[in-house]
Write an enzyme that holds these catalytic residues in place. Structure first.
Site, PDB file in Angstrom:
ATOM      1  N   ASP A   1      -3.103 -10.286   5.729  1.00  0.00           N
ATOM      2  CA  ASP A   1      -2.271 -10.087   6.918  1.00  0.00           C
ATOM      3  C   ASP A   1      -1.373 -11.310   7.034  1.00  0.00           C
ATOM      4  OD1 ASP A   1      -1.105  -9.785   9.400  1.00  0.00           O
ATOM      5  OD2 ASP A   1      -2.965  -9.282  10.450  1.00  0.00           O
ATOM      6  N   VAL A   2      -0.075 -11.119   6.829  1.00  0.00           N
ATOM      7  CA  VAL A   2       0.845 -12.255   6.714  1.00  0.00           C
ATOM      8  C   VAL A   2       1.072 -13.002   8.026  1.00  0.00           C
ATOM      9  CG1 VAL A   2       2.021 -11.288   4.718  1.00  0.00           C
ATOM     10  CG2 VAL A   2       2.917 -10.818   7.024  1.00  0.00           C
TER      11      VAL A   2
ATOM     12  N   LYS B   1      14.072   6.120   1.201  1.00  0.00           N
ATOM     13  CA  LYS B   1      13.263   7.204   1.758  1.00  0.00           C
ATOM     14  C   LYS B   1      11.813   6.764   1.876  1.00  0.00           C
ATOM     15  CE  LYS B   1      16.137  10.728  -0.449  1.00  0.00           C
ATOM     16  NZ  LYS B   1      16.192  11.760  -1.503  1.00  0.00           N
ATOM     17  N   THR B   2      11.477   6.147   2.997  1.00  0.00           N
ATOM     18  CA  THR B   2      10.111   5.690   3.251  1.00  0.00           C
ATOM     19  C   THR B   2       9.750   5.994   4.702  1.00  0.00           C
ATOM     20  OG1 THR B   2      10.796   3.487   3.983  1.00  0.00           O
ATOM     21  CG2 THR B   2      10.367   3.768   1.621  1.00  0.00           C
TER      22      THR B   2
ATOM     23  N   TYR C   1      15.149  -6.061  14.372  1.00  0.00           N
ATOM     24  CA  TYR C   1      14.951  -5.988  12.921  1.00  0.00           C
ATOM     25  C   TYR C   1      16.052  -6.754  12.188  1.00  0.00           C
ATOM     26  CZ  TYR C   1      14.289  -3.924   8.285  1.00  0.00           C
ATOM     27  OH  TYR C   1      14.071  -3.735   6.944  1.00  0.00           O
TER      28      TYR C   1
ATOM     29  N   ASN D   1       0.813  -1.220   0.000  1.00  0.00           N
ATOM     30  CA  ASN D   1       0.000   0.000   0.000  1.00  0.00           C
ATOM     31  C   ASN D   1       0.849   1.273   0.000  1.00  0.00           C
ATOM     32  OD1 ASN D   1       0.287  -1.179   2.839  1.00  0.00           O
ATOM     33  ND2 ASN D   1      -0.159   0.972   3.310  1.00  0.00           N
TER      34      ASN D   1
ATOM     35  N   GLY E   1       5.369   2.889   0.029  1.00  0.00           N
ATOM     36  CA  GLY E   1       6.804   2.642   0.065  1.00  0.00           C
ATOM     37  C   GLY E   1       7.322   1.733  -1.031  1.00  0.00           C
TER      38      GLY E   1
ATOM     39  N   SER F   1      17.620  -7.104   4.333  1.00  0.00           N
ATOM     40  CA  SER F   1      18.454  -5.969   4.709  1.00  0.00           C
ATOM     41  C   SER F   1      19.891  -6.400   4.961  1.00  0.00           C
ATOM     42  CB  SER F   1      17.904  -5.303   5.977  1.00  0.00           C
ATOM     43  OG  SER F   1      18.794  -4.326   6.472  1.00  0.00           O
TER      44      SER F   1
END
Length: 319
Positions: A99-100, A276-277, A238, A51, A53, A178
């Site tokens: 919804d995962v 940039k999100t 994360y 939805n 980014g 990441s």
């Protein structure tokens, strides 16, 4: 190494990154030729958490390449609005709630896919969560971070594999990860030698070992001992969730490697960079177009024979 040498090294690294960005920008401007296009308007690509980014941009770019895109979002209203924007641009984009971390939501979604499309060709695991911004390192939301980024991604991979359409080009699964989750990253490596060795051994690596790692971390978060557990030092929860995604990618690639020609499924993960999100507090240095690029490349690569690898800027990097 003195201060000036370190500065020179940083400047050279910055110049290399900028040169690579320019190279990719040029490559991206060259359209795929007809003989390279293994996909069509009937090719189905599912993008989770799309939805906004990076996910939204991946859906946008896939749509521009002529695929049918299933844009998913946990929240219905924002997902419908995002799909509406792309459809108004003439793209074949449909929305479905997903919804995962909710198995019922995943089952409902898969049933809908079967009824409406029969199967899918590409899955982009983009849905993710990170509470920390910049140098913060709170683990207050560690359970949500791990549940969404690792278990949610794993849920989707398991649900998607039976839905993957057999084709000569191979079905594709791409997970947004990441560099923070690199096992041997210079700045954020796992300092527990035994655990690192287990994760490095691809042949003996298993889902159970990865689950054991993240569950041990969550237990230490609860009792406060996580700071001495040898975990990544920066954005710990994360980084660990993405390390688990990277490791699980290798496990699944090994399990899928024996599939016959015409039924191949290739699975890889990649780092989009500091984009940039909202997740980076808009402090990133990479545009969403640049952040989405490697996902597009892995999804559409005509002669895909790569699986179980980790990428950034269209290049394989070490786990």
């Amino acid at each position: 190494m003195d201060k000036s040498e370190k500065q020179d090294k940083r400047e050279r690294a910055k110049e290399r990154r900028e040169k690579r960005r320019q190279e990719i920008s040029l490559i991206r401007s060259i359209p795929y030729s007809d003989h390279q296009r293994w996909w069509s308007a009937d090719t189905i690509a599912v993008v989770t958490g799309a939805n906004r980014g990076i996910g939204f941009e991946i859906a946008h770019q896939l749509g521009l390449h002529g695929l049918t895109v299933v844009l998913t979002s946990r929240e219905t209203a924002v997902g419908e609005e995002a799909a509406k924007v792309l459809k108004e641009g003439g793209l074949k984009v449909v929305f479905h709630q997903l919804d995962v971390i909710d198995h019922e939501s995943i089952n409902t979604f898969c049933t809908w896919i079967k009824e409406n499309y029969g199967s899918i060709d590409i899955l982009i695991n983009n849905a993710g969560f990170n509470h920390n911004v910049g140098s913060e390192n709170s683990v207050e939301f560690a359970e949500k971070v791990i549940s969404t980024n690792y278990f949610g991604t794993k849920n989707m991979i398991k649900a998607a594999i039976p839905l993957m359409r057999p084709n000569n080009a191979g079905a594709r699964i791409v997970s947004v990860s990441s560099r923070l989750g690199r096992l041997n990253g210079r700045k954020n490596r796992i300092s527990n030698d035994e655990l690192r060795q287990q994760l490095e051994d691809v042949e003996s690596l298993s889902e159970e070992k990865i689950d054991g790692m993240v569950n041990k971390f969550l237990e230490q978060v609860k009792d406060g001992s996580w700071t001495s557990g040898g975990w990544p030092q920066n954005n710990t929860d994360y980084a660990l969730s993405k390390l688990a995604v990277n490791a699980y990618t290798r496990v699944v690639a090994r399990e899928l490697s024996g599939r016959p020609e015409g039924e191949k499924i290739y699975i890889n993960c990649y780092c989009p960079g500091w984009v940039k999100t909202a997740m980076t507090g808009w402090a990133g240095q990479v545009t969403t177009e640049e952040g989405a690029d490697t996902a597009l490349w892995l999804s559409l690569l005509p002669d895909m024979r790569i699986s179980g690898k980790f990428f950034a800027e269209r290049r394989e990097i070490h786990f």
